[in-house]
Design a protein around this motif. Structure first.
Motif, PDB file in Angstrom:
ATOM      1  N   TYR A  98       0.820  -1.213   0.000  1.00  0.00           N
ATOM      2  CA  TYR A  98       0.000   0.000   0.000  1.00  0.00           C
ATOM      3  C   TYR A  98       0.861   1.272   0.000  1.00  0.00           C
ATOM      4  CZ  TYR A  98       0.893   0.542   5.038  1.00  0.00           C
ATOM      5  OH  TYR A  98       1.488   0.726   6.260  1.00  0.00           O
ATOM      6  N   LEU A  99       2.177   1.116   0.186  1.00  0.00           N
ATOM      7  CA  LEU A  99       3.093   2.256   0.114  1.00  0.00           C
ATOM      8  C   LEU A  99       3.864   2.281  -1.205  1.00  0.00           C
ATOM      9  CD1 LEU A  99       4.595   2.114   3.732  1.00  0.00           C
ATOM     10  CD2 LEU A  99       2.769   3.604   2.879  1.00  0.00           C
ATOM     11  N   GLY A 100       3.723   1.242  -1.996  1.00  0.00           N
ATOM     12  CA  GLY A 100       4.483   1.144  -3.243  1.00  0.00           C
ATOM     13  C   GLY A 100       3.824   1.902  -4.376  1.00  0.00           C
ATOM     14  N   LEU A 101       4.035   3.192  -4.383  1.00  0.00           N
ATOM     15  CA  LEU A 101       3.488   4.046  -5.438  1.00  0.00           C
ATOM     16  C   LEU A 101       4.602   4.933  -5.974  1.00  0.00           C
ATOM     17  CD1 LEU A 101       0.134   5.158  -3.733  1.00  0.00           C
ATOM     18  CD2 LEU A 101       0.391   3.464  -5.553  1.00  0.00           C
ATOM     19  N   ASN A 102       4.837   4.894  -7.245  1.00  0.00           N
ATOM     20  CA  ASN A 102       5.875   5.742  -7.832  1.00  0.00           C
ATOM     21  C   ASN A 102       5.480   7.209  -7.799  1.00  0.00           C
ATOM     22  OD1 ASN A 102       8.400   6.096  -9.125  1.00  0.00           O
ATOM     23  ND2 ASN A 102       7.378   6.339 -11.102  1.00  0.00           N
ATOM     24  N   THR A 103       4.215   7.500  -7.564  1.00  0.00           N
ATOM     25  CA  THR A 103       3.756   8.893  -7.512  1.00  0.00           C
ATOM     26  C   THR A 103       4.046   9.553  -6.162  1.00  0.00           C
ATOM     27  OG1 THR A 103       1.560   8.081  -6.886  1.00  0.00           O
ATOM     28  CG2 THR A 103       1.951   8.516  -9.224  1.00  0.00           C
ATOM     29  N   GLN A 104       4.599   8.786  -5.198  1.00  0.00           N
ATOM     30  CA  GLN A 104       5.000   9.409  -3.942  1.00  0.00           C
ATOM     31  C   GLN A 104       6.214  10.311  -4.195  1.00  0.00           C
ATOM     32  OE1 GLN A 104       3.397   9.228  -1.193  1.00  0.00           O
ATOM     33  NE2 GLN A 104       2.053   7.457  -1.433  1.00  0.00           N
ATOM     34  N   PRO A 105       6.318  11.451  -3.462  1.00  0.00           N
ATOM     35  CA  PRO A 105       7.394  12.420  -3.759  1.00  0.00           C
ATOM     36  C   PRO A 105       8.803  11.877  -3.550  1.00  0.00           C
ATOM     37  CG  PRO A 105       6.266  12.980  -1.706  1.00  0.00           C
ATOM     38  CD  PRO A 105       5.462  11.899  -2.351  1.00  0.00           C
ATOM     39  N   TRP A 106       8.962  10.818  -2.742  1.00  0.00           N
ATOM     40  CA  TRP A 106      10.300  10.261  -2.536  1.00  0.00           C
ATOM     41  C   TRP A 106      10.694   9.267  -3.619  1.00  0.00           C
ATOM     42  CZ3 TRP A 106       6.670  10.680   1.394  1.00  0.00           C
ATOM     43  CH2 TRP A 106       5.750   9.613   1.504  1.00  0.00           C
ATOM     44  N   PHE A 107       9.788   8.959  -4.530  1.00  0.00           N
ATOM     45  CA  PHE A 107      10.101   8.102  -5.672  1.00  0.00           C
ATOM     46  C   PHE A 107      10.158   8.928  -6.959  1.00  0.00           C
ATOM     47  CE2 PHE A 107       8.047   4.657  -2.974  1.00  0.00           C
ATOM     48  CZ  PHE A 107       9.262   4.130  -2.575  1.00  0.00           C
ATOM     49  N   LEU A 108       9.061   8.967  -7.682  1.00  0.00           N
ATOM     50  CA  LEU A 108       8.978   9.746  -8.933  1.00  0.00           C
ATOM     51  C   LEU A 108      10.043   9.302  -9.945  1.00  0.00           C
ATOM     52  CD1 LEU A 108       8.378  13.318  -7.415  1.00  0.00           C
ATOM     53  CD2 LEU A 108       6.673  11.656  -8.159  1.00  0.00           C
ATOM     54  N   TYR A 109      10.221   7.943 -10.054  1.00  0.00           N
ATOM     55  CA  TYR A 109      11.178   7.428 -11.025  1.00  0.00           C
ATOM     56  C   TYR A 109      10.720   7.751 -12.447  1.00  0.00           C
ATOM     57  CZ  TYR A 109      13.503   4.809  -7.330  1.00  0.00           C
ATOM     58  OH  TYR A 109      14.192   4.461  -6.205  1.00  0.00           O
ATOM     59  N   GLY A 110      11.713   8.085 -13.304  1.00  0.00           N
ATOM     60  CA  GLY A 110      11.447   8.404 -14.702  1.00  0.00           C
ATOM     61  C   GLY A 110      11.418   9.887 -14.989  1.00  0.00           C
ATOM     62  N   ALA A 111      11.330  10.724 -13.922  1.00  0.00           N
ATOM     63  CA  ALA A 111      11.236  12.178 -14.145  1.00  0.00           C
ATOM     64  C   ALA A 111      12.613  12.837 -14.170  1.00  0.00           C
ATOM     65  CB  ALA A 111      10.387  12.811 -13.049  1.00  0.00           C
ATOM     66  N   ASP A 112      13.650  12.153 -13.655  1.00  0.00           N
ATOM     67  CA  ASP A 112      15.009  12.724 -13.626  1.00  0.00           C
ATOM     68  C   ASP A 112      14.981  14.101 -12.959  1.00  0.00           C
ATOM     69  OD1 ASP A 112      17.715  12.876 -14.006  1.00  0.00           O
ATOM     70  OD2 ASP A 112      17.580  13.545 -16.084  1.00  0.00           O
ATOM     71  N   ILE A 113      14.622  14.128 -11.691  1.00  0.00           N
ATOM     72  CA  ILE A 113      14.395  15.371 -10.953  1.00  0.00           C
ATOM     73  C   ILE A 113      15.691  15.829 -10.291  1.00  0.00           C
ATOM     74  CG2 ILE A 113      12.981  16.447  -9.155  1.00  0.00           C
ATOM     75  CD1 ILE A 113      10.996  14.162  -9.550  1.00  0.00           C
ATOM     76  N   SER A 114      15.929  17.105 -10.305  1.00  0.00           N
ATOM     77  CA  SER A 114      17.074  17.681  -9.604  1.00  0.00           C
ATOM     78  C   SER A 114      16.755  17.774  -8.117  1.00  0.00           C
ATOM     79  CB  SER A 114      17.408  19.064 -10.166  1.00  0.00           C
ATOM     80  OG  SER A 114      16.338  19.967  -9.911  1.00  0.00           O
ATOM     81  N   SER A 115      17.791  17.942  -7.290  1.00  0.00           N
ATOM     82  CA  SER A 115      17.580  18.048  -5.844  1.00  0.00           C
ATOM     83  C   SER A 115      16.768  19.287  -5.489  1.00  0.00           C
ATOM     84  CB  SER A 115      18.932  18.074  -5.126  1.00  0.00           C
ATOM     85  OG  SER A 115      19.739  19.136  -5.612  1.00  0.00           O
TER      86      SER A 115
END
Length: 264
Positions: free
Chosen positions: A134-151
């Motif tokens: 129930y915590l495994g969501l890529n849309t959580q702010p600590w994941f967001l894999y695939g967006a290549d986000i800067s710090s």
């Protein structure tokens, strides 16, 4: 002996002229051996209640006769009188016996493998945070894999994610806390990669990794499907599960130990 040999040669297809039968215990032994192989009832022997009874003289290294007894052989047609149900029952019994022996052999193979691994008396321990379903969501702010986000962008997303109203209710949910920071393409890629986080896809890969690591003691953290791992690992490991005491949490910790090494 010569007359017996002539009668036997006609049925056995051998010529006693080529193999002369000499008197004495050795010749008698040879005739008895041929007679037993033929399984015939003519000449020597007699029938008793449908069975063939042959007189056989046992000798010690073909010396003088020591004793005489009767050997009974079932008639060739005796099997025809066994009911089909009894034959089927015997076959089922043999199949069950083979299954039990195969299971026992598998247990012995596992035990041998454990002995080979334990040659240096070592214990291998694995601690694995598997991430609750129930915590495994890529849309959580600590994941967001695939967006290549800067710090810097990550900090902005966290700031919006933790915003609360006067009642303490979060102001922003997905994708509101990422909008204006991530592009539309980045948000779409995050959603696409969320497929890999779904439990039905992830649980199979998790099990493969755990089995490949082959630890003697396994600790699974954030475990909210204990029955799945209990069943899949039951071949070699026993398990104990303890739920997290917080009511809002659905997960807990599962500890597995190899039963060939530990008793609990």
């Amino acid at each position: 002996l010569s007359s017996c040999g002539g009668a036997l040669s006609a049925r056995a297809g051998h010529s006693f002229a080529q193999r002369p039968v000499r008197g004495g215990p050795f010749g008698l032994c040879w005739i008895a051996a041929v007679w037993r192989r033929m399984g015939n009832t003519a000449g020597l022997g007699r029938r008793r209640n449908g069975d063939l009874v042959q007189a056989v003289k046992t000798t010690d290294d073909c010396g003088p006769d020591t004793k005489q007894h009767e050997v009974t052989r079932a008639s060739p047609t005796a099997a025809e009188h066994v009911p089909r149900e009894q034959l089927d029952a015997r076959m089922r019994g043999l199949e069950e016996l083979c299954d039990r022996q195969a299971s026992k052999l598998r247990q012995m193979e596992l035990a041998l493998a454990c002995v080979q691994r334990d040659s240096r008396r070592t214990v291998k321990v694995l601690q694995y945070n598997i991430l609750a379903s129930y915590l495994g969501l890529n849309t959580q702010p600590w994941f967001l894999y695939g967006a290549d986000i800067s710090s810097e962008d990550r900090e902005k997303i966290f700031a919006k994610y933790f915003e609360r109203d006067a009642n303490g209710v979060p102001k922003n949910s997905w994708p509101a806390y990422a909008e204006g920071i991530l592009t539309k393409e980045q948000i779409e890629e995050v959603v696409r990669q969320d497929e890999a986080f779904k439990w039905n896809n992830r649980k199979v890969r998790l099990l493969e990794v755990i089995q490949d690591l082959d630890a003697d003691v396994i600790s699974l953290v954030e475990l909210d499907h204990p029955d799945y791992f209990r069943q899949c690992l039951s071949g070699e490991w026993d398990m104990a599960f303890h739920k997290r005491p917080r009511k809002a949490s659905l997960d807990g910790c599962g500890v597995f130990w190899r039963r060939s090494k530990f008793n609990m």
